[in-house]
Design an enzyme around this catalytic site. Structure first.
Site, mmCIF file in Angstrom:
data_model
loop_
_atom_site.group_PDB
_atom_site.id
_atom_site.type_symbol
_atom_site.label_atom_id
_atom_site.label_comp_id
_atom_site.label_asym_id
_atom_site.label_seq_id
_atom_site.Cartn_x
_atom_site.Cartn_y
_atom_site.Cartn_z
ATOM 1 N N CYS A 245 0.917 -1.318 0.100
ATOM 2 C CA CYS A 245 -0.381 -0.160 -0.082
ATOM 3 C C CYS A 245 1.216 1.527 0.106
ATOM 4 O O CYS A 245 1.835 1.274 0.605
ATOM 5 C CB CYS A 245 -0.906 -0.119 1.649
ATOM 6 N N CYS A 249 0.026 5.106 6.918
ATOM 7 C CA CYS A 249 -0.335 4.721 8.085
ATOM 8 C C CYS A 249 0.986 4.382 9.064
ATOM 9 O O CYS A 249 1.147 2.850 9.008
ATOM 10 C CB CYS A 249 -1.646 3.899 8.102
ATOM 11 N N CYS A 252 0.252 0.016 9.971
ATOM 12 C CA CYS A 252 -0.106 -0.649 9.610
ATOM 13 C C CYS A 252 0.980 -1.126 8.860
ATOM 14 O O CYS A 252 1.608 -0.875 8.184
ATOM 15 C CB CYS A 252 -0.743 -0.065 8.251
ATOM 16 N N CYS A 289 -16.108 -10.163 5.520
ATOM 17 C CA CYS A 289 -15.924 -8.673 4.934
ATOM 18 C C CYS A 289 -13.988 -9.334 4.798
ATOM 19 O O CYS A 289 -13.813 -9.811 4.342
ATOM 20 C CB CYS A 289 -15.715 -8.177 6.395
ATOM 21 N N CYS A 322 -19.488 -7.077 3.392
ATOM 22 C CA CYS A 322 -19.169 -6.255 3.986
ATOM 23 C C CYS A 322 -17.634 -6.180 3.120
ATOM 24 O O CYS A 322 -16.531 -6.773 2.820
ATOM 25 C CB CYS A 322 -18.576 -5.857 5.439
ATOM 26 N N CYS A 382 -19.616 1.391 8.558
ATOM 27 C CA CYS A 382 -18.994 0.980 9.821
ATOM 28 C C CYS A 382 -17.133 1.892 10.089
ATOM 29 O O CYS A 382 -16.863 2.209 8.885
ATOM 30 C CB CYS A 382 -18.485 -0.173 9.058
ATOM 31 N N ARG A 454 -18.035 -3.423 17.930
ATOM 32 C CA ARG A 454 -16.933 -4.796 18.258
ATOM 33 C C ARG A 454 -15.714 -4.254 18.589
ATOM 34 O O ARG A 454 -15.106 -3.674 18.742
ATOM 35 C CB ARG A 454 -16.679 -4.879 16.167
HETATM 36 S S1 SF4 Z 1 -4.472 1.141 6.892
HETATM 37 FE FE1 SF4 Z 1 -2.790 -0.019 6.048
HETATM 38 S S2 SF4 Z 1 -3.432 -0.613 4.075
HETATM 39 FE FE2 SF4 Z 1 -5.192 0.518 4.695
HETATM 40 S S3 SF4 Z 1 -4.121 2.360 3.597
HETATM 41 FE FE3 SF4 Z 1 -2.924 2.566 6.006
HETATM 42 S S4 SF4 Z 1 -1.875 1.837 4.994
HETATM 43 FE FE4 SF4 Z 1 -2.803 1.093 3.082
#
Ligand code: SF4
Length: 528
Positions: A245, A249, A252, A289, A322, A382, A454
């Site tokens: 990705c 984040c 992540c 999901c 989902c 959600c 949740r």
């Molecule tokens: S949480 Fe992870 S997968 Fe989702 S947008 Fe952020 S970096 Fe990408």
């Protein structure tokens, strides 16, 4: 020696004894002996003499100076007089003792009388106090009755607006046993008036800052008022496109910016996804999901079309569906809805203020925009967040405030506890404690009563009793299955045992268009 004031009848009677030969004693010894007779003798001069007779040689006796005049005078053996004196003294002592006993009895009787009188006085005082209490109670009942009548009128009005009170528990009844914390007051208000979107941050903070046991208790009250407390939704989350990705984040492991060992993969084939969905259904899941590690779906027409097919197929299996695919446009939301999507997940992660510390590649407002597209398309929203990112408690309140003041509350609110992954910027974060989770879950339950709350990522770290407290506070949805995207999840058998032990039942799927109480979707430690 001449004694002071001495003579007595008893001594005179002893005159019948023959008078012995005498030898006068010295002064001091006779004074001592005579002093013993003071109480018995009348006024006469008494002397102590010593006998020189053959029968009583050296034996002392009392007599008087006039003994030689031939008249009747006192005479008595000294030892006999002493014995009589001792007997008399003993008699006197007994009398004194008897008098003392008698006095003691009288004191005891007096004590008893005083006790009875005191009791009577207390009864009179108690009667007076009771009378006053009854009067105050009557006034209170009248005042409360008037308030209840007004509250009942208010409830009736709310019922007409669609907010039904369950007959098993009235707000007033529950409040009468509760403390005066904000959690108590707001829970009562929520039960009485239903969900609202005009929460101030201070109001939510006051609930959040209430004693944790109060949050737990009143969260449970609201939960049982709105939901079947035994039903817990079981969802299965599958990562259909893992890693690589472009976003940053900081929690992540799927971000291509961090070295976490997660390899980028292509979108899973339809067959593989359907097999996984069937397996989840057989294991008891009612919702499936699908998560894809994308910033958004723009420019991914082929993949997006494939996903629409997956949705149709899984929905055809009788499961709720989902997705969490990153940011979506209005048109894409409509297409997802048309394919049969039940809910779309897009977490806000944290407060608006703390958000830039976690993600820099897309804004808070862009996230809210996606939620708006989802809502406008008629898909259940959600959206929740993650705690343990290094945020302050105000940020947790800020997150709940944003969610609770959306035009409509999200149908699902996932509360995630960060699972720090090695290689991410947050790898050294301290694990979240169960009390932090309970505080978040209970507060979410009170301020968003209809939402499915949740217990999401991080559940694997909590024991069964700890999870039980989360369910008690208001959580009513979990993810089952081996993994949550790329992070570990609770063991299937352990979850089965937990349901059995706690008396929980899986929540059945709901396909009603307007069933806003049972919608769900998840985005665990990754958020799009
Ligand atoms: S949480 Fe992870 S997968 Fe989702 S947008 Fe952020 S970096 Fe990408």
């Amino acid at each position: 020696m001449v004694g002071p004031a001495i003579c007595c009848v008893g001594l005179c009677r002893e005159k019948k004894h023959s008078r012995p030969k005498v030898r006068k004693k010295n002064h001091s010894s006779r004074r001592k002996a005579i002093s013993l007779h003071l109480r018995f003798l009348s006024i006469v001069e008494v002397v102590v003499e010593t006998s020189y007779t053959r029968k009583d040689p050296g034996r002392r006796y009392f007599s008087c100076n006039n003994v030689d005049d031939g008249d009747s005078h006192i005479w008595k053996w000294w030892d006999v007089a002493i014995q009589e004196e001792l007997r008399e003294t003993q008699t006197q002592l007994r009398m004194v003792k008897d008098q003392f006993f008698e006095s003691d009895q009288k004191v005891a009787k007096l004590d008893k009388i005083v006790g009875v009188l005191t009791k009577k006085t207390s009864v009179i005082n108690y009667g007076l106090a009771k009378g006053v209490s009854v009067l105050v109670l009557v006034i209170l009942v009248i005042v409360m009755g008037w308030k209840s009548f007004r509250g009942f009128k208010h409830q009736c009005q709310n019922s007409r607006r669609g907010w039904q009170l369950r007959p098993s528990l009235s707000a007033r009844q529950s409040a009468s046993y509760s403390s005066a914390s904000a959690a108590s007051a707001e829970a009562e208000r929520t039960i009485r008036e239903g969900p609202r979107n005009d929460w101030s941050k201070d109001e939510i903070k006051a609930v959040y800052d209430s004693p944790v046991l109060d949050i737990l208790f009143h969260g449970a009250q609201v939960h049982r008022h709105v939901h079947n407390f035994r039903e817990v939704q079981q969802c299965t989350l599958l990562s259909i496109k893992t890693g690589g990705c472009s976003e940053d984040c900081s929690y992540c492991p799927q971000s291509s910016r961090y070295d976490t060992g997660v390899k980028a993969q292509r979108l899973m084939s339809k067959d593989a996804v359907i097999v996984a969905a069937k397996k989840a259904k057989e294991a008891g899941s009612t919702r499936f999901c699908m998560g894809a590690a994308w910033r958004d779906t723009i420019g991914r027409k082929t993949n997006f079309k494939q996903i629409l097919e997956y949705i149709k197929e899984i929905r055809g299996m009788g499961m709720e569906v989902c997705c969490t695919l990153g940011m979506i446009e209005k048109q894409q939301a409509l297409e997802l809805k048309k394919a049969g999507l039940t809910a779309y997940n897009h977490n806000l992660d944290t407060s608006r203020e703390y958000y830039p510390n976690v993600i820099t590649t897309r804004s808070y407002d862009e996230r809210l925009e996606t939620l708006e597209h989802v809502r406008d398309a008629g898909i259940n929203v959600c959206s929740g967040g993650i705690i343990g990112l290094g945020e302050a408690e105000e940020d947790r309140v800020g997150l709940l405030h944003t969610l609770a003041t959306l035009p409509s509350h999200p149908e699902s609110v996932p509360i995630n506890a960060l699972l720090a992954v090695k290689g991410t910027p947050l790898e050294d974060q301290k694990p979240v404690e169960i009390w932090e989770m309970i505080r978040m879950i209970g507060t979410a339950r009170i301020v968003m009563p209809k939402a499915m709350v949740r217990l999401s990522a991080g559940r694997v770290r909590f024991s069964m009793p700890e999870q039980a407290l989360c369910f008690l506070a208001g959580a009513n949805s979990i993810f089952t299955g081996e993994k949550l995207l790329t992070t570990p999840n609770n063991d299937f058998d352990a979850d089965q045992l937990m349901f059995k032990t706690l008396g929980l039942t899986p929540k059945p799927p709901s396909f009603s268009e307007d069933d806003s109480e049972s919608e769900n979707c998840e985005k665990v430690a990754s958020s799009h």
